[in-house]
Each structure stands twice: as C-alpha cells, then as structure tokens.
Design a protein around this motif. Structure first.
Motif: not given
Length: 290
Positions: A150-153, A110-113, A121-126
């Motif tokens: 996991a959360s790559p960012n 998603h577009t990161p906060r 920054r935009g890869w928030y969930e894996s």
C-alpha cells in the motif's frame, strides 16, 4: 546425602551452562523480504517466539528492477523501517524447528515530491506480509507468502501478491520465487538468485563477504498493461558484520549492486523516473532479532 547434592549441583550447573550456551549461540530464524518474497535468515535468541527490527538507507528505491519512487541519486535518500515477528510452530526429531509463522512489515519514507500532496506526504510505501515457512530438511526452506503493498500518501495503488519461495542453505545459498497478483496488475513474476559468501575471520562474530546475484523475469504484463515479458539482472558485493547489543544479536550490512534492465523495462520507468539501463544501487542496513 552429600554425594547426591554434589551430583545434583553438577547436573544443574551443566544444564544451566547448556541453556546459556544455546542463548549465546542463538538460532537461525527465517525472514522474508517484503519486496520480492525471497527467504533469508536472522540470528536470533533462543526460544520459540522472536521479534526483529531493521533500518536501511538507500541511494534509490527500485522494486524487481523497476523504478519505485526514488531515482538512483543522492537527492532524497529513502529510508525503510522493518518490524517482524516469528513463531516456531513445531520441532523435528533432533530439536530443529520444522515450521514458522511470520509477520513482517516494511515502511518507506522520503522527502516527498510536489505530486505527493496527501498526508502523511513522506510515508510513500507500506508492505506487510504473512508467511508460513517450512523446513523439510535442515538446509531447505519453503514458504507460502501473502503480501499487501500500500501507499499511505496515495502516490501508488494497493496491490496484493501471493508467492511461493524456496531457499537452500549451502555454499551458493540459492533462492527461487514465483509471484502472482490477486489484486493489481496481472502476469507472473519469477526470480532466481544466489549469494555465495566467504568468512573473513573465525567465530560467530566474523565478518562475511558475499556476492548477491539475481535474475528476475516479469511475464505477460507483470510490469503493467502492455509491458510483455521483461527481464533484469543484478550483481554486486556485500559486507556483513554480526554484533551483539547486550544479549540481542544484530547485523550490519553494506551492499553495492549494479542493476541491469532490458531496454523496455528501463523505458517503462520514464519520463519522470529512472530510464538508465544500468543503475548503481547502494544500501546500508542494520537489523536486530530477539
């Protein structure tokens, strides 16, 4: 001699026709959702090893009724990419598969906060899982599942989940899941669901209209320390249309749900998340299975 050749040719032709018919009809291969561990199915090609891929876009991201990094609006439109593999382990009498080993991963972008500063920054969930799926009968499927989230960012911590999942293929398509966490917040999560469906045409390519329903309960602090026992329910409608990309079966799905959460569960998503008790969720997805 000529009669023997004619007979052999007919037998060979019949065998090849049966093979091509089976490939065209495909096989029902189980899938496991990386978020809530429910069992589903894909129509895949014939054979014992299957690969799958999927893509979906959503108006928000919620996990088991709880806010999961994206509000239900049109600001950032999270996109998820899924990849999977399934291996038929053995066949029951009659030729139907009796068990599968599954690997599956889903990755959210998603577009990161502003708070998401760690690259990427935009890869928030894996979410990645391994599952052993058994079919005690043609209609019943059970699975033992282990999922690493996991959360790559770095916006969220890593959790591990162990689940037992059941699904029955009948008019209501009921499902049931129980989950605990070897790593992460404690507690136990249970979910019961169903998705009655009606065909809108004839043949394997006909669209289907279904009514996905779910009731989830997080017990003893599953949603976080001090959260107690929390409840949500969801209901809506989905339109599913099969298609073929060459010889590969695929599915397009449009889904609209109303998510209803108890007051405390909604409050746990605040103050920067989504605190509404009733949340509209819309998802468009496409999947392929070889």
């Amino acid at each position: 001699m000529i009669d023997d050749r004619i007979s052999w040719t007919r037998r060979t032709g019949a065998t090849m026709a049966a093979v091509f018919a089976a490939a065209a009809a495909g096989a029902q291969v189980p899938t496991v959702d990386t978020e809530d561990a429910t069992i589903g199915s894909d129509t895949a090609g014939a054979g014992r090893f299957h690969l799958s891929a999927g893509l979906d876009a959503r108006n928000g991201d919620f996990a088991r009724g709880s806010y999961d990094d994206d509000r239900a609006d049109l600001d950032r439109l999270p996109v998820h990419l899924q990849l999977g593999a399934a291996l038929d382990l053995w066949r029951r009498d009659g030729g139907d598969p009796g068990g599968w080993f599954l690997l599956r991963t889903s990755n959210g972008f998603h577009t990161p906060r502003l708070a998401e500063r760690t690259a990427p920054r935009g890869w928030y969930e894996s979410n990645t899982l391994a599952a052993l799926v058994l079919a005690p009968s043609k209609a019943l499927r059970t699975a033992v599942i282990y999922t690493v989230k996991a959360s790559p960012n770095g916006i969220a911590g890593t959790t591990h989940e162990a689940s037992l999942s059941l699904a029955h293929d009948d008019a209501l398509s009921p499902t049931f899941v129980v989950t605990m966490r070897p790593k992460g917040d404690g507690g136990v999560y249970t979910q019961a669901g169903a998705e009655p469906a009606v065909s809108l045409g004839e043949g394997d390519g006909a669209a289907k209209l279904s009514l996905p329903l779910a009731l989830g309960i997080g017990w003893h602090g599953f949603y976080g320390a001090g959260s107690g026992d929390r409840v949500f329910a969801s209901a809506g409608a989905a339109l599913v249309k099969p298609f073929r990309l060459g010889a590969t079966p695929g599915t397009i799905r449009w889904e609209a749900l109303a998510l209803h959460r108890d007051r405390r569960l909604a409050q746990l998503s605040g103050p920067d998340g989504e605190t509404a008790r009733i949340v509209p969720l819309v998802t468009w997805s496409v999947s392929l299975a070889y």
